[in-house]
Design an enzyme around this catalytic site. Structure first.
Site, PDB file in Angstrom:
ATOM      1  N   TYR A  43      -0.899 -48.703  -1.865  1.00 22.35           N
ATOM      2  CA  TYR A  43      -0.080 -49.760  -2.454  1.00 22.35           C
ATOM      3  C   TYR A  43       1.118 -49.419  -2.706  1.00 22.35           C
ATOM      4  O   TYR A  43       2.116 -50.375  -2.494  1.00 22.35           O
ATOM      5  CB  TYR A  43      -1.222 -50.302  -3.530  1.00 22.35           C
ATOM      6  CG  TYR A  43      -0.453 -51.171  -4.579  1.00 22.35           C
ATOM      7  CD1 TYR A  43      -0.148 -52.455  -3.881  1.00 22.35           C
ATOM      8  CD2 TYR A  43       0.122 -51.022  -5.639  1.00 22.35           C
ATOM      9  CE1 TYR A  43       0.359 -53.591  -4.933  1.00 22.35           C
ATOM     10  CE2 TYR A  43       0.401 -51.878  -6.571  1.00 22.35           C
ATOM     11  CZ  TYR A  43       0.845 -53.106  -6.084  1.00 22.35           C
ATOM     12  OH  TYR A  43       1.380 -54.191  -7.180  1.00 22.35           O
ATOM     13  N   CYS A  94       7.734 -45.377 -11.364  1.00 20.17           N
ATOM     14  CA  CYS A  94       9.367 -45.386 -11.365  1.00 20.17           C
ATOM     15  C   CYS A  94       9.548 -44.836  -9.922  1.00 20.17           C
ATOM     16  O   CYS A  94       8.786 -44.329  -9.347  1.00 20.17           O
ATOM     17  CB  CYS A  94      10.049 -44.367 -12.269  1.00 20.17           C
ATOM     18  SG  CYS A  94       9.586 -45.055 -14.031  1.00 20.17           S
ATOM     19  N   CYS A 118      -5.627 -36.915  -5.553  1.00 16.85           N
ATOM     20  CA  CYS A 118      -6.299 -37.417  -6.767  1.00 16.85           C
ATOM     21  C   CYS A 118      -7.114 -38.681  -6.300  1.00 16.85           C
ATOM     22  O   CYS A 118      -6.666 -39.662  -5.972  1.00 16.85           O
ATOM     23  CB  CYS A 118      -5.487 -38.073  -8.002  1.00 16.85           C
ATOM     24  SG  CYS A 118      -6.133 -38.738  -9.356  1.00 16.85           S
ATOM     25  N   CYS A 169      -1.739 -38.896  -5.653  1.00 13.57           N
ATOM     26  CA  CYS A 169      -2.230 -40.133  -5.781  1.00 13.57           C
ATOM     27  C   CYS A 169      -2.469 -40.793  -4.669  1.00 13.57           C
ATOM     28  O   CYS A 169      -1.476 -41.236  -4.021  1.00 13.57           O
ATOM     29  CB  CYS A 169      -1.347 -41.186  -6.928  1.00 13.57           C
ATOM     30  SG  CYS A 169      -1.913 -42.728  -7.236  1.00 13.57           S
ATOM     31  N   ASP A 172      -7.283 -57.392   0.647  1.00 10.98           N
ATOM     32  CA  ASP A 172      -6.364 -57.135  -0.215  1.00 10.98           C
ATOM     33  C   ASP A 172      -6.352 -55.624  -0.450  1.00 10.98           C
ATOM     34  O   ASP A 172      -7.442 -54.939   0.082  1.00 10.98           O
ATOM     35  CB  ASP A 172      -6.899 -57.963  -1.493  1.00 10.98           C
ATOM     36  CG  ASP A 172      -5.461 -58.333  -2.369  1.00 10.98           C
ATOM     37  OD1 ASP A 172      -4.660 -57.804  -2.025  1.00 10.98           O
ATOM     38  OD2 ASP A 172      -5.850 -58.728  -3.421  1.00 10.98           O
ATOM     39  N   ASN A 229       9.484 -40.001 -12.788  1.00 11.59           N
ATOM     40  CA  ASN A 229       8.482 -40.895 -12.253  1.00 11.59           C
ATOM     41  C   ASN A 229       7.136 -40.090 -12.690  1.00 11.59           C
ATOM     42  O   ASN A 229       6.913 -39.028 -12.014  1.00 11.59           O
ATOM     43  CB  ASN A 229       8.582 -40.793 -10.772  1.00 11.59           C
ATOM     44  CG  ASN A 229       7.561 -41.637 -10.143  1.00 11.59           C
ATOM     45  OD1 ASN A 229       7.095 -41.605  -9.016  1.00 11.59           O
ATOM     46  ND2 ASN A 229       6.412 -42.178 -11.001  1.00 11.59           N
ATOM     47  N   GLY A 230       6.310 -40.671 -13.434  1.00 10.77           N
ATOM     48  CA  GLY A 230       4.953 -40.058 -14.023  1.00 10.77           C
ATOM     49  C   GLY A 230       4.491 -40.298 -15.259  1.00 10.77           C
ATOM     50  O   GLY A 230       5.076 -41.403 -15.925  1.00 10.77           O
ATOM     51  N   CYS A 274      -6.423 -44.839 -15.085  1.00 15.17           N
ATOM     52  CA  CYS A 274      -5.620 -43.816 -14.502  1.00 15.17           C
ATOM     53  C   CYS A 274      -4.885 -43.361 -16.034  1.00 15.17           C
ATOM     54  O   CYS A 274      -4.461 -43.999 -16.596  1.00 15.17           O
ATOM     55  CB  CYS A 274      -4.787 -44.466 -13.668  1.00 15.17           C
ATOM     56  SG  CYS A 274      -3.430 -43.256 -13.251  1.00 15.17           S
ATOM     57  N   GLY A 312       9.961 -49.997  -9.583  1.00 16.05           N
ATOM     58  CA  GLY A 312      10.370 -50.423 -10.878  1.00 16.05           C
ATOM     59  C   GLY A 312      11.312 -51.307 -10.832  1.00 16.05           C
ATOM     60  O   GLY A 312      12.493 -51.444  -9.966  1.00 16.05           O
ATOM     61  N   SER A 338       1.327 -56.116   0.494  1.00 14.97           N
ATOM     62  CA  SER A 338       0.764 -54.943   0.697  1.00 14.97           C
ATOM     63  C   SER A 338      -0.467 -54.845   1.640  1.00 14.97           C
ATOM     64  O   SER A 338      -0.765 -53.735   2.137  1.00 14.97           O
ATOM     65  CB  SER A 338       0.323 -54.200  -0.877  1.00 14.97           C
ATOM     66  OG  SER A 338      -0.573 -55.217  -1.550  1.00 14.97           O
TER      67      SER A 338
HETATM   68  S1  SF4 Z   1      -6.379 -42.017 -11.341  1.00  9.09           S
HETATM   69 FE1  SF4 Z   1      -6.045 -43.134  -9.450  1.00  9.09          FE
HETATM   70  S2  SF4 Z   1      -4.099 -44.375  -9.657  1.00  9.09           S
HETATM   71 FE2  SF4 Z   1      -4.183 -42.557 -11.217  1.00  9.09          FE
HETATM   72  S3  SF4 Z   1      -3.090 -40.956  -9.990  1.00  9.09           S
HETATM   73 FE3  SF4 Z   1      -5.545 -40.734  -9.668  1.00  9.09          FE
HETATM   74  S4  SF4 Z   1      -5.685 -41.798  -7.968  1.00  9.09           S
HETATM   75 FE4  SF4 Z   1      -3.714 -42.531  -8.684  1.00  9.09          FE
END
Ligand code: SF4
Length: 482
Positions: free
Chosen positions: A245, A5, A436, A239, A348, A106-107, A385, A32, A286
């Site tokens: 992307y 979002c 992450c 993330c 891609d 958002n999350g 994820c 979103g 992207s």
């Molecule tokens: S698992 Fe992958 S898509 Fe999910 S928050 Fe972590 S880096 Fe992002």
């Protein structure tokens, strides 16, 4: 692959705040497209309007003129079929009289189900099936008197990803989880303040970027100005897909322009996976910047071999089966005059289930491409994820089930090269330990809870599994109106 979002918030007494939120949401439409909503506060009462559709479909002059006040928050929700209903549109409200908030999220909250049961036992009721309402009721349920302390109370109980804008009658808050999984930034506008998921929203409404809101930070904006509070941060875990992307290329996160980072990913792919070819192209939109990066680094000329219908997927008219069978043809139109007889390098952003990439390769071959060499900005995605990205279960992730040569054969490419994790980090040009990377490595920032969820997921029959890793709460319907 979908993200969750967009959230925005504005505190500005000299501005038409609902109109500014509208244009900020308009700039964040890519995050979103299922529903959109705005809430405003004038010091005495909150007003909310949210509905299904794109920002421009949901709001008109009449609605915006009724959303009055000095404070506003807004939300765009992403689209998944199962939960696509108006009661899940945000912002949502919770509480009574002076103890009322509006919230946009958002999350994804990993322990939402447990908290939902606990709050239900205490008598709290739910109108939506979103984890956002769990957050809202958790804040309202806090025994603390002060709003910052109430939010802190909720933060100590929540596990997962949350970038929030929250509004009371007279105060705006921006909140980011202690891992900082989703972005959130602060801007300034004409004596007022703006909070947004991405900096591009600030640019579009004439606000100046001030700074990122940090992991574990609560920003409070009221008559007395901006105050900041910090919760303990175990380790940041932004993330990495925001860079690959999700976020718009003209946004800046942690001081790094996304466009530049994506160009560097393409350059990294050219270094790690060189190949003799005639033309390079990025799958629009992207991978466009990454295509440019590959071309610059390799010296292979750039081309636009696929043109994208930018509005596909942004309609609520369901395609019939014949149209659906066209697959990516609905989205991309190849240019045979450019592609015929050429050896192509195609960049891609990622391969998740492996359903789209074979169609793209076929489309290019039918348009005359002699060779198709796929190069992918994201390393192989082998783990699901749990933080709000609608990815897949492990059994659906193609890189979890097949070796790289097997994936190459499956997608029908002449060669396949993924950017390495090291190459990705080099391209983003930020320290590895702020990210992450769990969908590549399986090292989740919240291991205990995720192990529980993974076990629960494995015990549910495949057809009934939720892609988010937590069961969707099934709750009663209601409607939102002004
Ligand atoms: S698992 Fe992958 S898509 Fe999910 S928050 Fe972590 S880096 Fe992002």
């Amino acid at each position: 692959m979908h993200e969750c979002c967009a959230v925005v918030g504005i505190y500005a007494s000299n501005e038409d705040v609902a109109r500014l939120i509208f244009f900020a949401l308009f700039a964040l439409q890519h995050r979103g497209q299922e529903s959109s909503g705005i809430a405003t506060a004038d010091g005495k009462r909150l007003r909310v309007y949210a509905n299904m559709g794109l920002v421009s479909q949901v709001f008109n002059e009449d609605l915006l003129s009724q959303l009055t006040g000095d404070i506003a928050i807004g939300h765009n929700r992403y689209s998944t079929k199962g939960s696509s209903r108006v009661t899940n549109a945000q912002p949502i409200t919770a509480g009574k009289s002076s103890n009322t908030i509006a919230i946009a999220h958002n999350g994804n909250i990993v322990n939402a189900e447990h908290l939902y049961e606990e709050l239900s036992d205490q008598g709290y009721t739910f109108r939506s099936s979103t984890d956002t309402e769990v957050i809202a009721n958790l804040i309202i349920s806090s025994p603390e008197k002060d709003w910052v302390d109430k939010i802190r109370y909720a933060m100590h109980r929540l596990q997962g990803a949350y970038s929030l804008t929250i509004m009371t009658n007279d105060c705006l808050f921006g909140v980011r989880d202690p891992f900082g999984i989703r972005p959130l930034c602060l801007g300034a506008i004409n004596g007022g303040w703006v909070i947004a998921s991405e900096s591009c929203a600030l640019d579009h409404i004439g606000a100046n970027f001030v700074r990122e809101i940090g992991p574990g930070e609560i920003v409070s904006i009221s008559e007395s100005g901006v105050e900041s509070y910090h919760e303990e941060v175990a380790r940041p875990a932004l993330c990495i897909f925001e860079y690959i992307y999700f976020a718009r290329p003209d946004s800046t996160i942690n001081g790094r322009l996304l466009y530049t980072a994506r160009q560097a990913m393409g350059a990294g792919l050219a270094e790690e996976h060189p190949v003799d070819a005639d033309l390079v192209m990025g799958v629009p939109d992207s991978a466009t910047a990454a295509g440019i990066g590959y071309s610059h680094r390799s010296g292979i000329p750039l081309c636009e071999g696929l043109l994208k219908n930018r509005y596909v997927g942004r309609t609520f008219i369901e395609p019939d089966q014949r149209i659906r069978d066209l697959g990516v043809k609905l989205k991309f139109n190849p240019l045979p005059q450019i592609l015929d007889g050429k050896r192509l390098v195609v960049i891609d952003d990622s391969i998740v289930r492996g359903t789209t990439t074979p169609q793209v390769v076929r489309l290019l071959r039918r348009a005359g491409a002699k060779e198709v060499h796929m190069r992918i900005c994201a390393p192989p995605i082998r783990y699901p994820c749990f933080f709000g990205v609608d990815m897949a279960t492990r059994s659906e992730l193609i890189a979890a089930q097949k070796t790289i040569p097997e994936v190459r054969d499956f997608i029908g490419a002449d060669s396949l090269g993924y950017l390495s994790i090291g190459g990705l980090i080099k391209a983003v040009a930020l320290p590895k330990d702020i990210f992450c990377l769990a969908c590549f490595t399986g090292n989740y920032p919240i291991p205990v809870q995720l192990e529980m969820d993974k076990l629960a997921l494995e015990s549910i029959p495949p057809g009934e599994q939720s892609t988010s890793g937590i069961k969707h709460l099934s709750l009663s319907l209601g409607t939102k109106s002004l």
